[in-house]
Write a protein that holds these residues in place. Sequence first.
Motif, mmCIF file in Angstrom:
data_model
loop_
_atom_site.group_PDB
_atom_site.id
_atom_site.type_symbol
_atom_site.label_atom_id
_atom_site.label_comp_id
_atom_site.label_asym_id
_atom_site.label_seq_id
_atom_site.Cartn_x
_atom_site.Cartn_y
_atom_site.Cartn_z
ATOM 1 N N SER A 58 -5.358 -11.344 -6.149
ATOM 2 C CA SER A 58 -4.126 -12.129 -6.186
ATOM 3 C C SER A 58 -4.031 -12.922 -7.496
ATOM 4 N N THR A 59 -2.826 -12.974 -8.031
ATOM 5 C CA THR A 59 -2.567 -13.772 -9.233
ATOM 6 C C THR A 59 -1.894 -15.101 -8.888
ATOM 7 N N PHE A 92 -7.821 -11.764 -2.380
ATOM 8 C CA PHE A 92 -7.318 -10.407 -2.593
ATOM 9 C C PHE A 92 -5.889 -10.303 -2.079
ATOM 10 N N ASP A 93 -5.036 -9.667 -2.883
ATOM 11 C CA ASP A 93 -3.623 -9.507 -2.538
ATOM 12 C C ASP A 93 -3.474 -8.298 -1.621
ATOM 13 N N SER A 94 -3.457 -8.560 -0.332
ATOM 14 C CA SER A 94 -3.395 -7.483 0.652
ATOM 15 C C SER A 94 -2.883 -8.041 1.965
ATOM 16 N N TYR A 110 -8.305 -12.288 2.190
ATOM 17 C CA TYR A 110 -7.108 -11.482 1.979
ATOM 18 C C TYR A 110 -5.868 -12.318 2.294
ATOM 19 N N THR A 111 -4.829 -12.140 1.486
ATOM 20 C CA THR A 111 -3.642 -12.978 1.650
ATOM 21 C C THR A 111 -3.001 -12.809 3.023
ATOM 22 N N GLY A 112 -3.194 -11.657 3.656
ATOM 23 C CA GLY A 112 -2.660 -11.459 4.997
ATOM 24 C C GLY A 112 -3.198 -12.466 5.994
ATOM 25 N N LEU A 113 -4.427 -12.919 5.783
ATOM 26 C CA LEU A 113 -5.013 -13.910 6.681
ATOM 27 C C LEU A 113 -4.260 -15.227 6.607
ATOM 28 N N GLN A 226 -3.019 -2.054 17.118
ATOM 29 C CA GLN A 226 -4.333 -2.128 16.501
ATOM 30 C C GLN A 226 -4.581 -3.550 16.025
ATOM 31 N N PRO A 227 -5.728 -4.152 16.382
ATOM 32 C CA PRO A 227 -5.982 -5.543 16.010
ATOM 33 C C PRO A 227 -6.185 -5.691 14.517
ATOM 34 N N PRO A 228 -6.010 -6.929 14.000
ATOM 35 C CA PRO A 228 -6.336 -7.173 12.591
ATOM 36 C C PRO A 228 -7.767 -6.761 12.288
ATOM 37 N N GLU A 229 -8.034 -6.409 11.034
ATOM 38 C CA GLU A 229 -9.365 -5.944 10.653
ATOM 39 C C GLU A 229 -10.441 -6.938 11.059
ATOM 40 N N LEU A 230 -10.124 -8.221 10.969
ATOM 41 C CA LEU A 230 -11.101 -9.263 11.277
ATOM 42 C C LEU A 230 -11.540 -9.200 12.733
#
Length: 264
Positions: A58-59, A92-94, A110-113, A226-230
Motif C-alpha cells: 500500500s502507498t 499490503f494493498d489487498s 492487508y487493507t481488507g482487514l 467462504q470465510p475471510p482468509e484469517l
Amino acid sequence: MRQYTHLLLGGLVASSMLLSGCSSSPTGRQQMLLFSENDMSQMGAQSFEQLKQQEKISTDAKKQRYVQCVTDAITAKVGPLQGFDKWEVVVFDSDQVNAFALPGGKIGVYTGLLKVATNQDQLATVIGHEIGHVLAQHSNERLSRSQLADAGLQITGAAISGSQYSGAAMAGLGLGVQYGILMPYGRAQESESDIIGLQLMAEAGFDPNQSVSLWQNMAKASGGNQPPELLSTHPSHDTRIDDLKEGIASLPAYNQAKPNCDAI
C-alpha cells in the motif's frame, strides 16, 4: 533385515529429536521445538522478503502510520526478542481480510482487514493475536511436527537456500492459505494466541472487550460464504467469542493510558 534396521534407526533419531526439542509455551503447554530461534528468524525474514516482492504494498501513508501506531503500542509490551531489535510492519494493498506475524519481527496487514476491524482496539485484537503466535513459537512447533512426519523433508536449510521447499516453510510460518498449502494452527495454538493477544492489547491500553466485537464483525463478513482468509483455519465464531469473553473476565483492569492511533 535392512528395512528393519532403517526403521529402528529412524525411530531412534525421532526419539532423540523429541527429547531434545521438548519445551513449554508461555501458557505452560508442552511443545516440541526442533529449530533454533535463528533458523526461524531467517525463514521469517526470507518469506517476508518474498511476500514484499509478490504482493502489492500500500502507498497510503495514513494507513501505514495507523497500523504502525497500533503495532508499536503492542510490541512495546513484548520487549526485546532474540535476533531483531524492531518489528517491521508492512501494509499490503489487498481485499484479503488477513494479517500475519513472522519470526524475526515481521508483520503484514492487508487493507481488507481495516474494513472489518473498524477501530484501533479491533485491529489490536488481530495484531496481538498474530504476535502471540510468534511469542509462543507456533511456527516452530508446526514445522517441527512436519519435519518428524517426513524425515526426508529438510525444511530449514532448503527454505533458507530458496529451494522448492520454501513453500512448505511459508506454510509452516502461517502463510499457507495464500500459497495453496495448508498447515493450519491447531485449536490449542489458536486459543493460546487469543489469550496472549488479549493480555498484550490490555497492557498496551486497548479495550479487550472490542475483541468480541471484532470477531462478530468477522462473522458478518463471512456471511455464510467462504470465510475471510484469517478465519479459514480458526475455531468457529461462536466458540472463539465465548472463549474470549471468558478470557476477558479473568484479565485485570486494562491500561487506561489508551493509545490514540485512530486520530492519526
